[in-house]
Design a protein around this motif. Sequence first.
Motif, PDB file in Angstrom:
ATOM      1  N   VAL A 271       0.856  -1.175   0.000  1.00 22.90           N
ATOM      2  CA  VAL A 271       0.000   0.000   0.000  1.00 22.90           C
ATOM      3  C   VAL A 271       0.897   1.230   0.000  1.00 22.90           C
ATOM      4  O   VAL A 271       1.857   1.311   0.761  1.00 22.90           O
ATOM      5  N   ALA A 272       0.619   2.157  -0.877  1.00 20.47           N
ATOM      6  CA  ALA A 272       1.435   3.365  -0.983  1.00 20.47           C
ATOM      7  C   ALA A 272       0.543   4.610  -1.005  1.00 20.47           C
ATOM      8  O   ALA A 272      -0.574   4.575  -1.500  1.00 20.47           O
ATOM      9  N   TYR A 273       1.074   5.679  -0.474  1.00 20.95           N
ATOM     10  CA  TYR A 273       0.369   6.954  -0.477  1.00 20.95           C
ATOM     11  C   TYR A 273       0.292   7.498  -1.908  1.00 20.95           C
ATOM     12  O   TYR A 273       1.264   7.440  -2.665  1.00 20.95           O
ATOM     13  N   VAL A 274      -0.874   8.014  -2.268  1.00 23.26           N
ATOM     14  CA  VAL A 274      -1.064   8.654  -3.565  1.00 23.26           C
ATOM     15  C   VAL A 274      -1.483  10.093  -3.298  1.00 23.26           C
ATOM     16  O   VAL A 274      -2.436  10.343  -2.558  1.00 23.26           O
ATOM     17  N   GLU A 275      -0.765  11.019  -3.898  1.00 23.82           N
ATOM     18  CA  GLU A 275      -1.077  12.445  -3.727  1.00 23.82           C
ATOM     19  C   GLU A 275      -2.461  12.776  -4.262  1.00 23.82           C
ATOM     20  O   GLU A 275      -2.880  12.219  -5.276  1.00 23.82           O
ATOM     21  N   PRO A 276      -3.184  13.696  -3.604  1.00 28.03           N
ATOM     22  CA  PRO A 276      -4.452  14.165  -4.160  1.00 28.03           C
ATOM     23  C   PRO A 276      -4.215  14.778  -5.551  1.00 28.03           C
ATOM     24  O   PRO A 276      -3.158  15.357  -5.806  1.00 28.03           O
TER      25      PRO A 276
ATOM     26  N   ASP B 202      -2.974  18.372  -5.775  1.00 29.71           N
ATOM     27  CA  ASP B 202      -1.556  18.577  -5.497  1.00 29.71           C
ATOM     28  C   ASP B 202      -0.685  18.155  -6.678  1.00 29.71           C
ATOM     29  O   ASP B 202       0.327  18.788  -6.964  1.00 29.71           O
ATOM     30  N   GLN B 203      -1.110  17.114  -7.381  1.00 29.77           N
ATOM     31  CA  GLN B 203      -0.352  16.672  -8.562  1.00 29.77           C
ATOM     32  C   GLN B 203      -0.447  17.718  -9.663  1.00 29.77           C
ATOM     33  O   GLN B 203       0.527  17.989 -10.374  1.00 29.77           O
TER      34      GLN B 203
END
Length: 159
Positions: free
Chosen positions: A147-152, A155-156
Amino acid sequence: MSTHRYHQHFTVSWDQLHRDVRELCHRLIERDFKGIIAITRGGLIPAALIARELNVRLIDTVCIKSYDHMDQGGLELLKGIDHDGEGWLLVDDLVDTGRTAKAVSEMLPKAHFVTIYAKPDGKPLVDQYLTEVAQDCWIQFPWDMGVAYVEPLVDQAKR
């Protein structure tokens, strides 16, 4: 991952895997197996889930090492079984090219061989499978992912 061989991706979540295993078990529930043989390593988790659903306590393994797994190189038997599979359920996560399935089926010709997923080249080698996927599809199993954090998105977009 070999880019020349795979043109599609199929990501299997833990929930999806569990649902698929349970569905396969519905098709096996009337049968009475002496035990389960998991093909390592991919068959270990499906075999554990199947063992729970079918209340099977006796579990064994066939251990095969595949060299250059992306191009399905040579196979080396690390641990076999000393019977022909009569009355046993043989489990793997996937049948792909069929090379591993062929080798194990020759060792255990009387086992009932099931996989959760099957590709066209390999599916004739198993007795039952739940879901067919395209030969050029790479299946991403949950035990190979984190599981990895994904930027909103907002923000991208600012970058």
